[in-house]
Design an enzyme around this catalytic site. Structure first.
Site, PDB file in Angstrom:
ATOM      1  N   CYS A 382       0.834  -1.202   0.000  1.00 15.82           N
ATOM      2  CA  CYS A 382       0.000   0.000   0.000  1.00 15.82           C
ATOM      3  C   CYS A 382       0.872   1.257   0.000  1.00 15.82           C
ATOM      4  CB  CYS A 382      -0.980  -0.058   1.172  1.00 15.82           C
ATOM      5  SG  CYS A 382      -2.432   0.960   0.868  1.00 15.82           S
ATOM      6  N   HIS A 508      -3.625  -4.998   0.394  1.00 13.07           N
ATOM      7  CA  HIS A 508      -3.057  -5.536   1.644  1.00 13.07           C
ATOM      8  C   HIS A 508      -3.141  -7.056   1.665  1.00 13.07           C
ATOM      9  CE1 HIS A 508      -2.506  -1.787   3.946  1.00 13.07           C
ATOM     10  NE2 HIS A 508      -3.506  -1.346   3.193  1.00 13.07           N
ATOM     11  N   GLU A 510      -1.600  -9.079   3.449  1.00  9.31           N
ATOM     12  CA  GLU A 510      -1.389  -9.656   4.794  1.00  9.31           C
ATOM     13  C   GLU A 510      -2.694 -10.133   5.429  1.00  9.31           C
ATOM     14  OE1 GLU A 510      -1.038  -6.476   3.972  1.00  9.31           O
ATOM     15  OE2 GLU A 510      -1.550  -5.080   5.570  1.00  9.31           O
TER      16      GLU A 510
HETATM   17  N1  GLN Z   1      -1.839   6.822   3.054  1.00 14.32           N
HETATM   18  C1  GLN Z   1      -1.942   6.084   1.822  1.00 14.32           C
HETATM   19  C2  GLN Z   1      -3.303   6.238   1.198  1.00 14.32           C
HETATM   20  O1  GLN Z   1      -4.266   6.600   1.874  1.00 14.32           O
HETATM   21  C3  GLN Z   1      -1.625   4.619   2.040  1.00 14.32           C
HETATM   22  C4  GLN Z   1      -2.617   3.917   2.906  1.00 14.32           C
HETATM   23  C5  GLN Z   1      -2.162   2.591   3.414  1.00 14.32           C
HETATM   24  O2  GLN Z   1      -0.983   2.291   3.374  1.00 14.32           O
HETATM   25  N2  GLN Z   1      -3.066   1.798   3.930  1.00 14.32           N
HETATM   26  O3  GLN Z   1      -3.474   5.986   0.040  1.00 14.32           O
END
Ligand code: GLN
Length: 542
Positions: A382, A508, A510
């Site tokens: 992410c 994600h 994970e």
């Molecule tokens: N802050 C970034 C976004 O909102 C990444 C978010 C995250 O890593 N979950 O896109």
């Protein structure tokens, strides 16, 4: 009638109620039963989405886009029970729904009260979970500690349900602490008091799960049984073990599952725990070890990246390797004196996990650059993928001012930015890109090879995206845009060219890893790290 198991906690928080609830679920599934898992949280937030990782740890995201408590991640790692928005109930949701009904006039002029209106709403949510025909047992974990003001309506709902369902259909499991005082003597008094507190609200526990450093001896268990009105066989010693994945086996050895099932008159086959036994054997006897750095901004708090931590270990289990995680605070990598070679001297790979806000991101960008230039395996999740994009723009495309608009609104090169539909959003809660979405990978990419296929479905939780107008510049300069959404609108994966393993994903992974089914990307990343460690030890290799 369906069966219910309530899991409450006493004495103090963080005793592992979630692991206990999950382990019971795991044992019942091993006996061929179908379980459902539910977490009820007494806080007033509607969900965990707006809570700081420092306060609350990780936010676990479900396929249907709920931002929930991290214990739901434990349920998903220990059981096969489906997890969705319905599996997480908070005081905030309950009050919001009751007040909405009141505004709609649905209470027909009656006075709306905690008992029965709030408790009825809680009960309805608990009983809704196990409605499908094939579900045998619902396990309900009550967040907080018995004695907290906030927990009272939940305990009252539990009391009523235990009464309505009858003792053969509802079991109460209470998790407490048996502390050791100077000299190592174990003390039962806090647990006696905690059971009394539960009895005062009308709940007699059937099982006491006693957390302690060392196993409890028989005399102590007999004493606890005598003071708490619990059968001797219901006093379970939950002593410390090296891996949380041993806990189901520790409980099974003491007959916890058969005790609960006998209590509820449920017939089942013997537990088939072959998979878990072989897992624990592999965890305890790793063939190799590998050190992997996680470079993030909430490093003081282990739980902030709970699922990432677990998924890294699972990636190791896939190769019978132990993963030693080296937490690195990205903030600390931002001064000019930092020697990256020294910081990453002993690690075989770097993972940059998700995160929000500007702090520490420069350290992450320089970390990505270091991994890219030195050929160290890198896994960006992410934010970690967005960081890859910023590094590439700054150091390969030569745009020193490139950034995400999350960190610098007026950057001339916003390689990561907000989509139009996110720009005017005012509410923070539940408004990110959340939940399941498909990705199509480029054939032959590292990600496609890891998954063994080109189309996957993974969960998202972010607001910012790779900026599409930069796709050509990126491609022409050699980076692979290795994954897109099926409509090709959004970038989902970046991969470094001519690099052993440099993969960033916007989702994600994970959240979908389990010890008995390690996530393919984590397994592939750990494999790349193991190869790297081997190569670096071999004389003459670079
Ligand atoms: N802050 C970034 C976004 O909102 C990444 C978010 C995250 O890593 N979950 O896109």
């Amino acid at each position: 009638m369906k069966k219910l198991i309530f899991v409450t906690g006493g004495v103090c928080s963080s005793l592992g109620k979630g692991i206990t609830a999950s382990s019971i679920g795991c044992l019942l599934e091993a006996r061929g039963l179908t379980v459902r898992m539910l977490k009820v949280d007494p806080y007033l937030n509607v969900d965990a989405g707006t809570m700081s990782p420092y306060q609350h740890g990780e936010v676990y995201v479900t396929d249907d886009g709920a931002e929930t408590d991290l214990d739901l991640g434990n349920y998903a790692r220990f059981t096969n029970a489906p997890i969705s928005r319905a599996n997480s109930v908070t005081t905030g949701q309950v009050y919001r729904d009751v007040i909405n009904k009141e505004r709609e006039g649905r209470f027909l002029g009656r006075t709306v009260q905690v008992v029965p209106h709030i408790t009825d709403e809680i009960k309805a949510r608990i009983t809704a979970i196990g409605k499908e025909a094939d579900v045998d047992i619902t396990i309900i974990e009550v967040g907080g500690t018995v004695g907290d003001i906030e927990s009272i309506p939940f305990l009252e709902a539990a009391r009523q349900l235990i009464h309505e369902y009858g003792h053969a259909n509802a079991v109460s499991v209470h998790v407490t602490l048996i502390p050791a005082v100077t000299g190592g003597e174990l003390k039962t008094k806090p647990s006696q008091h905690s059971v009394k507190e539960l009895q005062e609200v009308g709940i007699q526990p059937d099982v006491l799960v006693c957390r302690s450093d060392e196993p409890l001896d028989e005399a102590l268990r007999r004493k606890l049984a005598a003071f708490t009105n619990i059968d001797f066989d219901g006093i379970i010693s939950a002593y410390n073990v090296d891996s949380i994945y041993e806990v189901p086996l520790v409980y099974q050895e003491q007959g916890l599952d058969s005790f609960i099932l006998k209590r509820m008159n449920v017939e089942s086959r013997h537990a088939d725990l072959k998979l878990w036994q072989s897992l624990v054997r592999r965890i305890k006897e790793p063939k190799s070890r590998v050190r992997i750095a996680v470079v993030g901004k909430y490093m003081e708090l282990h739980d902030a990246y709970k699922s990432v931590w677990e998924a890294l270990h699972h990636g190791g289990f896939a190769h019978q390797a132990a993963v030693d995680i080296v937490p690195v605070d990205s903030d600390k990598l931002e001064s000019a004196q930092v020697d990256f070679a020294a910081v990453f001297k002993d690690v075989a790979g770097i993972l940059v996990p998700g995160g929000f806000g500007h702090r520490g991101t420069r350290g992450m960008v320089d970390t990505a650059r270091w991994a890219r230039e030195t050929g160290l395996p890198y896994f960006g999740i992410c934010l970690g993928m967005q960081i890859m994009a910023i590094d590439w723009a700054r150091h390969i495309l030569g745009w020193a001012d490139a950034d995400s608009t999350e960190f610098c609104q007026d950057t001339p090169h916003p390689v990561v930015s907000l989509l139009q539909d996110q720009i005017n959003i005012k509410n923070f809660g539940g408004t990110m890109r959340l939940g399941r979405n498909d990705t199509v990978f480029v054939a032959g990419s590292k990600a496609a090879l890891a998954y063994g296929g080109n189309l996957v479905s993974e969960r998202h939780r972010h607001r910012y995206e790779f900026t599409n107008t930069y796709r050509d510049d990126f491609r022409k300069s050699g980076i692979t845009i290795a994954g897109l959404t099926p409509d090709e609108e959004l970038v989902e994966c970046l991969e470094w060219p001519n690099h052993p393993w440099g993969v960033g994903v916007q989702f994600h992974p994970e959240f979908k890893s389990a010890p008995v089914a390690p996530h393919p990307l984590f397994a592939a990343f750990v494999k790349a790290c193991l190869d790297q460690a081997k190569a670096r030890q071999t004389p003459g290799s670079c």
